[in-house]
Design a protein around this motif. Structure first.
Motif, PDB file in Angstrom:
ATOM      1  N   GLY A  35       0.795  -1.209   0.000  1.00 26.58           N
ATOM      2  CA  GLY A  35       0.000   0.000   0.000  1.00 26.58           C
ATOM      3  C   GLY A  35       0.828   1.259   0.000  1.00 26.58           C
ATOM      4  O   GLY A  35       2.038   1.229  -0.239  1.00 26.58           O
ATOM      5  N   TRP A  36       0.139   2.364   0.265  1.00 30.50           N
ATOM      6  CA  TRP A  36       0.739   3.690   0.202  1.00 30.50           C
ATOM      7  C   TRP A  36       0.360   4.517   1.419  1.00 30.50           C
ATOM      8  O   TRP A  36      -0.805   4.527   1.847  1.00 30.50           O
ATOM      9  N   PHE A  37       1.347   5.203   1.996  1.00 26.39           N
ATOM     10  CA  PHE A  37       1.156   6.226   3.007  1.00 26.39           C
ATOM     11  C   PHE A  37       1.763   7.522   2.493  1.00 26.39           C
ATOM     12  O   PHE A  37       2.568   7.514   1.568  1.00 26.39           O
ATOM     13  N   ARG A  38       1.400   8.644   3.108  1.00 25.67           N
ATOM     14  CA  ARG A  38       2.028   9.910   2.782  1.00 25.67           C
ATOM     15  C   ARG A  38       2.392  10.634   4.068  1.00 25.67           C
ATOM     16  O   ARG A  38       1.762  10.435   5.103  1.00 25.67           O
ATOM     17  N   GLN A  39       3.417  11.492   4.000  1.00 29.72           N
ATOM     18  CA  GLN A  39       3.885  12.190   5.190  1.00 29.72           C
ATOM     19  C   GLN A  39       4.447  13.550   4.818  1.00 29.72           C
ATOM     20  O   GLN A  39       5.436  13.638   4.085  1.00 29.72           O
ATOM     21  N   ALA A  40       3.818  14.602   5.342  1.00 32.37           N
ATOM     22  CA  ALA A  40       4.295  15.965   5.169  1.00 32.37           C
ATOM     23  C   ALA A  40       5.263  16.308   6.302  1.00 32.37           C
ATOM     24  O   ALA A  40       5.221  15.692   7.373  1.00 32.37           O
ATOM     25  N   PRO A  41       6.146  17.300   6.103  1.00 34.73           N
ATOM     26  CA  PRO A  41       7.094  17.679   7.157  1.00 34.73           C
ATOM     27  C   PRO A  41       6.393  18.035   8.461  1.00 34.73           C
ATOM     28  O   PRO A  41       5.444  18.817   8.475  1.00 34.73           O
ATOM     29  N   GLU A  90      -2.171  18.273  -1.043  1.00 31.42           N
ATOM     30  CA  GLU A  90      -1.672  16.909  -1.145  1.00 31.42           C
ATOM     31  C   GLU A  90      -0.225  16.847  -1.613  1.00 31.42           C
ATOM     32  O   GLU A  90       0.264  15.776  -1.977  1.00 31.42           O
ATOM     33  N   THR A  91       0.453  17.981  -1.578  1.00 27.73           N
ATOM     34  CA  THR A  91       1.877  18.054  -1.863  1.00 27.73           C
ATOM     35  C   THR A  91       2.651  17.473  -0.685  1.00 27.73           C
ATOM     36  O   THR A  91       2.643  18.031   0.412  1.00 27.73           O
ATOM     37  N   THR A  92       3.312  16.353  -0.911  1.00 26.61           N
ATOM     38  CA  THR A  92       4.071  15.694   0.144  1.00 26.61           C
ATOM     39  C   THR A  92       4.801  14.495  -0.442  1.00 26.61           C
ATOM     40  O   THR A  92       4.761  14.248  -1.644  1.00 26.61           O
ATOM     41  N   VAL A  93       5.477  13.742   0.427  1.00 26.97           N
ATOM     42  CA  VAL A  93       6.182  12.535   0.013  1.00 26.97           C
ATOM     43  C   VAL A  93       5.268  11.335   0.207  1.00 26.97           C
ATOM     44  O   VAL A  93       4.650  11.180   1.265  1.00 26.97           O
ATOM     45  N   TYR A  94       5.187  10.484  -0.802  1.00 27.97           N
ATOM     46  CA  TYR A  94       4.374   9.283  -0.750  1.00 27.97           C
ATOM     47  C   TYR A  94       5.278   8.062  -0.642  1.00 27.97           C
ATOM     48  O   TYR A  94       6.232   7.920  -1.403  1.00 27.97           O
ATOM     49  N   THR A 119       8.573   8.919  -2.802  1.00 20.13           N
ATOM     50  CA  THR A 119       8.599   9.684  -4.044  1.00 20.13           C
ATOM     51  C   THR A 119       7.832  10.986  -3.826  1.00 20.13           C
ATOM     52  O   THR A 119       6.755  10.997  -3.229  1.00 20.13           O
ATOM     53  N   GLN A 120       8.402  12.093  -4.288  1.00 23.44           N
ATOM     54  CA  GLN A 120       7.842  13.414  -4.036  1.00 23.44           C
ATOM     55  C   GLN A 120       6.711  13.726  -5.009  1.00 23.44           C
ATOM     56  O   GLN A 120       6.853  13.543  -6.219  1.00 23.44           O
ATOM     57  N   VAL A 121       5.591  14.211  -4.464  1.00 27.67           N
ATOM     58  CA  VAL A 121       4.476  14.709  -5.252  1.00 27.67           C
ATOM     59  C   VAL A 121       4.295  16.184  -4.929  1.00 27.67           C
ATOM     60  O   VAL A 121       4.189  16.559  -3.759  1.00 27.67           O
ATOM     61  N   ALA A 122       4.288  17.026  -5.949  1.00 30.74           N
ATOM     62  CA  ALA A 122       4.094  18.460  -5.781  1.00 30.74           C
ATOM     63  C   ALA A 122       2.948  18.915  -6.668  1.00 30.74           C
ATOM     64  O   ALA A 122       2.968  18.691  -7.878  1.00 30.74           O
ATOM     65  N   VAL A 123       1.951  19.570  -6.066  1.00 29.59           N
ATOM     66  CA  VAL A 123       0.779  20.046  -6.783  1.00 29.59           C
ATOM     67  C   VAL A 123       0.770  21.568  -6.710  1.00 29.59           C
ATOM     68  O   VAL A 123       0.691  22.139  -5.627  1.00 29.59           O
ATOM     69  N   SER A 124       0.850  22.230  -7.844  1.00 28.65           N
ATOM     70  CA  SER A 124       0.917  23.685  -7.906  1.00 28.65           C
ATOM     71  C   SER A 124      -0.438  24.277  -8.247  1.00 28.65           C
ATOM     72  O   SER A 124      -1.258  23.655  -8.934  1.00 28.65           O
ATOM     73  N   SER A 125      -0.677  25.523  -7.781  1.00 29.54           N
ATOM     74  CA  SER A 125      -1.921  26.218  -8.064  1.00 29.54           C
ATOM     75  C   SER A 125      -1.822  27.025  -9.338  1.00 29.54           C
ATOM     76  O   SER A 125      -0.731  27.210  -9.885  1.00 29.54           O
TER      77      SER A 125
END
Length: 125
Positions: A35-41, A90-94, A119-125
């Motif tokens: 599975g997948w987890f995510r974690q922001a600083p 939802e910008t964070t590391v998965y 792996t880094q995911v970055a979502v821009s506005s």
């Protein structure tokens, strides 16, 4: 041991999509779920989605709201996470993860035995 390598992260605009991949290698015979987890600083690691390897049962966090889909390719020993309608928060590391025994519903982080490097995911506005 099991080694997990994630790929597919990157930069997308809000409302866009990404497909994450996680390839497993090593001693994977006893694998029960991935599975997948995510974690922001500065925040706790959050469950996103998981799938049992043999039965194919899927687990999803409430915030997914039908936007994400987890799938697997048994022959390639790879799990995927299709992420649609992404938001900036939802910008964070998965992180990809694997468990050798049954997991709860919803799954808990301590139930997983192996972790990828993220792996880094970055979502821009």
């Amino acid at each position: 041991q099991v080694q997990l390598v994630e790929s597919g992260g990157g930069l997308v605009q809000a409302g866009g999509s990404l497909r994450l991949s996680c390839a497993a290698s090593g001693q994977t015979c006893g694998r029960y779920a991935m599975g997948w987890f995510r974690q922001a600083p500065g925040k706790e690691r959050e469950f996103v989605a998981a799938v049992s390897w043999n039965g194919g049962r899927s687990y999803y966090a409430d915030f997914v709201k039908g936007r994400f889909t987890i799938s697997k390719d048994n022959a390639k020993s790879t799990v995927y996470l299709q992420m649609n309608s992404l938001a900036t928060e939802e910008t964070t590391v998965y992180y990809c993860t694997a468990a050798e025994a049954r997991v709860s519903d919803p799954p808990l982080p301590k139930e997983f035995d192996f972790w990828g490097q993220g792996t880094q995911v970055a979502v821009s506005s």
